[in-house]
Enzyme design. Structure first.
Site, PDB file in Angstrom:
ATOM      1  N   GLU A  53       5.165  -4.210 -35.878  1.00 52.51           N
ATOM      2  CA  GLU A  53       5.760  -5.447 -35.368  1.00 52.51           C
ATOM      3  C   GLU A  53       6.911  -5.893 -36.253  1.00 52.51           C
ATOM      4  O   GLU A  53       7.975  -6.278 -35.781  1.00 52.51           O
ATOM      5  CB  GLU A  53       4.711  -6.562 -35.326  1.00 52.51           C
ATOM      6  CG  GLU A  53       3.514  -6.280 -34.441  1.00 52.51           C
ATOM      7  CD  GLU A  53       2.387  -5.565 -35.189  1.00 52.51           C
ATOM      8  OE1 GLU A  53       2.664  -4.660 -35.999  1.00 52.51           O
ATOM      9  OE2 GLU A  53       1.222  -5.910 -34.936  1.00 52.51           O
ATOM     10  N   CYS A  88      -1.339  -8.383 -37.515  1.00 54.89           N
ATOM     11  CA  CYS A  88      -1.932  -8.898 -38.752  1.00 54.89           C
ATOM     12  C   CYS A  88      -1.337 -10.276 -39.067  1.00 54.89           C
ATOM     13  O   CYS A  88      -0.357 -10.712 -38.453  1.00 54.89           O
ATOM     14  CB  CYS A  88      -1.686  -7.930 -39.907  1.00 54.89           C
ATOM     15  SG  CYS A  88      -0.046  -8.047 -40.633  1.00 54.89           S
TER      16      CYS A  88
HETATM   17  N1  THU Z   1      -0.722  -2.109 -38.717  1.00 55.94           N
HETATM   18  C1  THU Z   1       0.358  -2.404 -37.949  1.00 55.94           C
HETATM   19  O1  THU Z   1       1.356  -1.679 -37.925  1.00 55.94           O
HETATM   20  N2  THU Z   1       0.312  -3.530 -37.196  1.00 55.94           N
HETATM   21  C2  THU Z   1      -0.769  -4.353 -37.100  1.00 55.94           C
HETATM   22  O2  THU Z   1      -0.693  -5.367 -36.457  1.00 55.94           O
HETATM   23  C3  THU Z   1      -2.018  -3.992 -37.777  1.00 55.94           C
HETATM   24  C4  THU Z   1      -1.902  -2.948 -38.820  1.00 55.94           C
HETATM   25  C5  THU Z   1      -0.689  -0.865 -39.509  1.00 55.94           C
HETATM   26  C6  THU Z   1      -0.597  -1.036 -40.993  1.00 55.94           C
HETATM   27  C7  THU Z   1      -1.172   0.268 -41.476  1.00 55.94           C
HETATM   28  O3  THU Z   1      -0.167   1.244 -41.486  1.00 55.94           O
HETATM   29  C8  THU Z   1      -2.190   0.647 -40.416  1.00 55.94           C
HETATM   30  O4  THU Z   1      -1.875  -0.136 -39.296  1.00 55.94           O
HETATM   31  C9  THU Z   1      -3.632   0.392 -40.830  1.00 55.94           C
HETATM   32  O5  THU Z   1      -3.796  -0.881 -41.304  1.00 55.94           O
END
Ligand code: THU
Length: 139
Positions: A53, A88
């Site tokens: 994101e 997140c």
């Molecule tokens: N991650 C994202 O790219 N977006 C989110 O909203 C949740 C988590 C990624 C970060 C990391 O590379 C992987 O997902 C595991 O946490």
């Protein structure tokens, strides 16, 4: 909405995830109708990892975009979409900087047929944003 989800799925293919193997893709729609995509980019030192994101937002903002309408997010272990992937907390805060929490729409998808829709305000109630730094403003 389906086009945005398809673009997020396509963006997920570029995810760089040698550590978690959890691939995420995002497609961000501007008010003017342009779409910016992003994937997560991990790092051996872990904390520099950038979520899909934020990659999409930072690409768009760095190109001069400031007005956003919606984002589609997909993710799963090894790129298999078995669950919905909510943004997140850090990504929600980045959205808060550039989006109206009442109107910015977030689509979580498992496929083009399985889409959950919510607003930023629903995912980040009482969020702190640029308005909170304005003096003499009762918002
Ligand atoms: N991650 C994202 O790219 N977006 C989110 O909203 C949740 C988590 C990624 C970060 C990391 O590379 C992987 O997902 C595991 O946490």
């Amino acid at each position: 909405m389906k086009e945005l989800v398809l673009k997020a799925i396509k963006a997920m293919e570029q995810a760089y995830t040698p550590y978690s193997h959890f691939q995420v893709g995002a497609a961000l729609l501007t008010e003017e109708g342009r779409i910016y995509t992003g994937c997560n980019i991990e790092n051996a030192a872990y904390t520099p990892t950038n979520c899909a994101e934020r990659t999409a937002f930072f690409k768009a903002v760095s190109e001069g975009e400031r007005n956003f309408k919606a984002i589609a997010i997909v993710g799963g272990k090894d790129g298999v979409l078995t669950t919905y992937t909510p943004p997140c907390g850090v990504c929600r805060q980045v959205m808060m900087e550039f989006c109206n929490p009442k109107t910015f729409r977030i689509f979580l998808a498992k496929s083009t047929e399985e889409i959950r829709e919510m607003t930023l305000e629903e995912l980040l109630p009482q969020g702190f944003g640029p308005m909170d730094l304005k003096e003499g403003d009762d918002k």
